[in-house]
Motif scaffolding. Structure first.
Motif, PDB file in Angstrom:
ATOM      1  N   ARG A 104       0.839  -1.200   0.000  1.00 56.83           N
ATOM      2  CA  ARG A 104       0.000   0.000   0.000  1.00 56.83           C
ATOM      3  C   ARG A 104       0.878   1.255   0.000  1.00 56.83           C
ATOM      4  O   ARG A 104       0.679   2.178  -0.803  1.00 56.83           O
ATOM      5  N   ASN A 105       1.896   1.257   0.872  1.00 64.32           N
ATOM      6  CA  ASN A 105       2.788   2.425   0.956  1.00 64.32           C
ATOM      7  C   ASN A 105       3.534   2.667  -0.354  1.00 64.32           C
ATOM      8  O   ASN A 105       3.667   3.799  -0.809  1.00 64.32           O
ATOM      9  N   ALA A 106       4.018   1.562  -0.933  1.00 60.10           N
ATOM     10  CA  ALA A 106       4.775   1.696  -2.185  1.00 60.10           C
ATOM     11  C   ALA A 106       3.874   2.262  -3.289  1.00 60.10           C
ATOM     12  O   ALA A 106       4.279   3.129  -4.067  1.00 60.10           O
ATOM     13  N   LEU A 107       2.644   1.787  -3.302  1.00 63.43           N
ATOM     14  CA  LEU A 107       1.712   2.214  -4.340  1.00 63.43           C
ATOM     15  C   LEU A 107       1.252   3.660  -4.122  1.00 63.43           C
ATOM     16  O   LEU A 107       1.125   4.438  -5.066  1.00 63.43           O
ATOM     17  N   MET A 108       1.035   4.012  -2.843  1.00 62.50           N
ATOM     18  CA  MET A 108       0.616   5.395  -2.514  1.00 62.50           C
ATOM     19  C   MET A 108       1.695   6.375  -2.950  1.00 62.50           C
ATOM     20  O   MET A 108       1.391   7.454  -3.470  1.00 62.50           O
ATOM     21  N   ALA A 109       2.960   5.997  -2.732  1.00 63.88           N
ATOM     22  CA  ALA A 109       4.070   6.881  -3.103  1.00 63.88           C
ATOM     23  C   ALA A 109       4.017   7.151  -4.604  1.00 63.88           C
ATOM     24  O   ALA A 109       4.264   8.268  -5.066  1.00 63.88           O
ATOM     25  N   ARG A 110       3.664   6.123  -5.356  1.00 64.15           N
ATOM     26  CA  ARG A 110       3.576   6.277  -6.814  1.00 64.15           C
ATOM     27  C   ARG A 110       2.390   7.139  -7.240  1.00 64.15           C
ATOM     28  O   ARG A 110       2.419   7.787  -8.264  1.00 64.15           O
ATOM     29  N   HIS A 111       1.325   7.070  -6.452  1.00 66.26           N
ATOM     30  CA  HIS A 111       0.113   7.811  -6.826  1.00 66.26           C
ATOM     31  C   HIS A 111       0.141   9.258  -6.384  1.00 66.26           C
ATOM     32  O   HIS A 111      -0.781  10.013  -6.666  1.00 66.26           O
ATOM     33  N   LYS A 112       1.178   9.629  -5.627  1.00 69.59           N
ATOM     34  CA  LYS A 112       1.266  10.997  -5.095  1.00 69.59           C
ATOM     35  C   LYS A 112       1.082  12.015  -6.220  1.00 69.59           C
ATOM     36  O   LYS A 112       1.735  11.928  -7.257  1.00 69.59           O
ATOM     37  N   GLY A 113       0.204  12.946  -5.993  1.00 71.08           N
ATOM     38  CA  GLY A 113       0.013  13.990  -7.003  1.00 71.08           C
ATOM     39  C   GLY A 113      -0.942  13.576  -8.113  1.00 71.08           C
ATOM     40  O   GLY A 113      -1.403  14.408  -8.882  1.00 71.08           O
ATOM     41  N   GLY A 114      -1.248  12.273  -8.174  1.00 65.63           N
ATOM     42  CA  GLY A 114      -2.153  11.791  -9.220  1.00 65.63           C
ATOM     43  C   GLY A 114      -3.512  11.464  -8.607  1.00 65.63           C
ATOM     44  O   GLY A 114      -3.802  11.875  -7.486  1.00 65.63           O
ATOM     45  N   PRO A 115      -4.326  10.715  -9.310  1.00 62.99           N
ATOM     46  CA  PRO A 115      -5.634  10.338  -8.755  1.00 62.99           C
ATOM     47  C   PRO A 115      -5.424   9.441  -7.532  1.00 62.99           C
ATOM     48  O   PRO A 115      -4.536   8.586  -7.541  1.00 62.99           O
ATOM     49  N   PRO A 116      -6.226   9.633  -6.470  1.00 66.84           N
ATOM     50  CA  PRO A 116      -6.017   8.827  -5.270  1.00 66.84           C
ATOM     51  C   PRO A 116      -6.363   7.356  -5.516  1.00 66.84           C
ATOM     52  O   PRO A 116      -7.190   7.043  -6.372  1.00 66.84           O
ATOM     53  N   LEU A 117      -5.692   6.508  -4.769  1.00 60.65           N
ATOM     54  CA  LEU A 117      -5.938   5.074  -4.870  1.00 60.65           C
ATOM     55  C   LEU A 117      -7.017   4.721  -3.850  1.00 60.65           C
ATOM     56  O   LEU A 117      -6.804   4.839  -2.648  1.00 60.65           O
ATOM     57  N   THR A 118      -8.170   4.301  -4.321  1.00 60.08           N
ATOM     58  CA  THR A 118      -9.242   3.979  -3.369  1.00 60.08           C
ATOM     59  C   THR A 118      -8.949   2.623  -2.733  1.00 60.08           C
ATOM     60  O   THR A 118      -8.299   1.771  -3.349  1.00 60.08           O
ATOM     61  N   PRO A 119      -9.435   2.408  -1.497  1.00 60.26           N
ATOM     62  CA  PRO A 119      -9.231   1.108  -0.846  1.00 60.26           C
ATOM     63  C   PRO A 119      -9.779  -0.031  -1.704  1.00 60.26           C
ATOM     64  O   PRO A 119      -9.175  -1.099  -1.777  1.00 60.26           O
ATOM     65  N   ALA A 120     -10.897   0.217  -2.379  1.00 59.90           N
ATOM     66  CA  ALA A 120     -11.492  -0.855  -3.202  1.00 59.90           C
ATOM     67  C   ALA A 120     -10.587  -1.187  -4.386  1.00 59.90           C
ATOM     68  O   ALA A 120     -10.387  -2.358  -4.726  1.00 59.90           O
ATOM     69  N   ALA A 121     -10.015  -0.154  -4.995  1.00 52.79           N
ATOM     70  CA  ALA A 121      -9.137  -0.384  -6.146  1.00 52.79           C
ATOM     71  C   ALA A 121      -7.875  -1.127  -5.705  1.00 52.79           C
ATOM     72  O   ALA A 121      -7.393  -2.031  -6.395  1.00 52.79           O
ATOM     73  N   PHE A 122      -7.353  -0.746  -4.524  1.00 50.06           N
ATOM     74  CA  PHE A 122      -6.163  -1.418  -4.000  1.00 50.06           C
ATOM     75  C   PHE A 122      -6.461  -2.885  -3.722  1.00 50.06           C
ATOM     76  O   PHE A 122      -5.685  -3.767  -4.081  1.00 50.06           O
ATOM     77  N   LYS A 123      -7.606  -3.144  -3.118  1.00 51.23           N
ATOM     78  CA  LYS A 123      -7.973  -4.528  -2.772  1.00 51.23           C
ATOM     79  C   LYS A 123      -8.102  -5.375  -4.040  1.00 51.23           C
ATOM     80  O   LYS A 123      -7.628  -6.505  -4.099  1.00 51.23           O
ATOM     81  N   LYS A 124      -8.695  -4.806  -5.059  1.00 52.47           N
ATOM     82  CA  LYS A 124      -8.886  -5.556  -6.302  1.00 52.47           C
ATOM     83  C   LYS A 124      -7.539  -5.897  -6.948  1.00 52.47           C
ATOM     84  O   LYS A 124      -7.308  -7.008  -7.402  1.00 52.47           O
TER      85      LYS A 124
END
Ligand code: ATP
Ligand code: MG
Length: 253
Positions: A104-124
């Motif tokens: 989750r942390n690694a992915l959030m770092a990548r999404h910084k400044g872009g569209p937020p990563l929703t919990p549902a999208a992360f789970k999928k």
């Protein structure tokens, strides 16, 4: 024309005073799969770690261009955020950090400044990757690589790649220590990532995974240099004859 993703120019890398990579030129275009082979100790892992910016490995000469820009002076995190990924030969344990949190942390770092990563999208994303690799979902709650078997660690490296979707994916012996079914599953996982946007560099000792992956180019490294390049038939030749004829050729040249 295919876009050049990585260009290594006359790269020399040292650990302390010892030069290990002794002048490597290598270009990797988007959409291609490369295999890097070579005897134990020839410098394959050193090259992969130097490409990711491991602080122990000093670039003493030459340059590394990624998407046309020199990354020689960037740290590992910055390289990772630019879309580079290394699946380690010896993945480290991170006790106290669960696989799910780590991803989750690694992915959030990548999404910084872009569209937020929703919990549902992360789970999928996680569920799909876990299913594809036929892993036990309980792995998500365990600490990263803590007490994992050799093969489980390798599977987790590919899980990270499937979730993070890097553009340049370097895999260091991801096929070693896998049982026969796991090898096929991992190979299918890697194949699923092939695409026009991505390049994959697989370091391997064995022809077997290459039968699944069919690399575009096979490079052979000996004593810190790439000494031969060819198609998949080069890997077959090495499997049949070993490295001795090649090394003999080099000594005589
Ligand atoms: N941190 C280090 N300190 C000292 N020597 C090192 C270090 N890292 C690499 N080396 C040396 O550099 C050489 C190349 O090692 P490297 O791990 O890159 O080989 P490799 O091609 O990946 O081998 P293998 O197929 O066994 O994984 C070896 O002789 C190794 O001992
Ligand atoms: Mg190695």
């Amino acid at each position: 024309m295919a876009e050049r993703l990585l260009e290594i120019r006359d790269l020399h890398v040292a650990v302390g005073e010892t030069e290990i990579i002794r002048g490597i030129d290598l270009t990797v275009d988007r959409g291609t799969v490369h295999a890097l082979m070579g005897p134990n100790g020839s410098g394959k892992s050193t090259l992969s770690l130097a490409l990711m910016g491991h602080p122990k490995y000093t670039v003493t000469q030459g340059d590394i261009l990624y998407k046309g820009r020199s990354i020689k002076d960037l740290g590992p995190d910055e390289r990772s955020l630019l879309g580079m990924f290394l699946g380690f030969q010896y993945p480290s344990a991170i006790p106290g950090v669960s696989v799910a949190n780590f991803l989750r942390n690694a992915l959030m770092a990548r999404h910084k400044g872009g569209p937020p990563l929703t919990p549902a999208a992360f789970k999928k994303l996680l569920d799909d990757a876990i299913r594809r690799l036929k892993m036990d979902p309980a792995v998500l709650g365990r600490y990263v690589n803590d007490g994992f078997s050799g093969g489980e660690k390798k599977r987790l490296e590919i899980l990270q790649a499937l979730v993070l979707q890097p553009e340049l994916e370097i895999l260091d012996e991801t096929d070693s220590g896998l049982d026969i079914d796991a090898l096929r599953i991992i190979a299918e996982g890697i194949n699923a990532q092939r695409g026009p946007e991505r390049a994959i560099v697989l370091i391997t000792h064995y022809q077997r995974i290459l039968n699944y992956l069919r690399p575009d180019v096979v490079h052979v490294m000996v004593r810190g240099k790439i000494v031969k390049q060819g198609g998949p038939e080069l890997a077959q030749e090495l499997e049949a004859k070993g490295y001795d004829p090649l090394i003999k050729e080099l000594v005589e040249a």
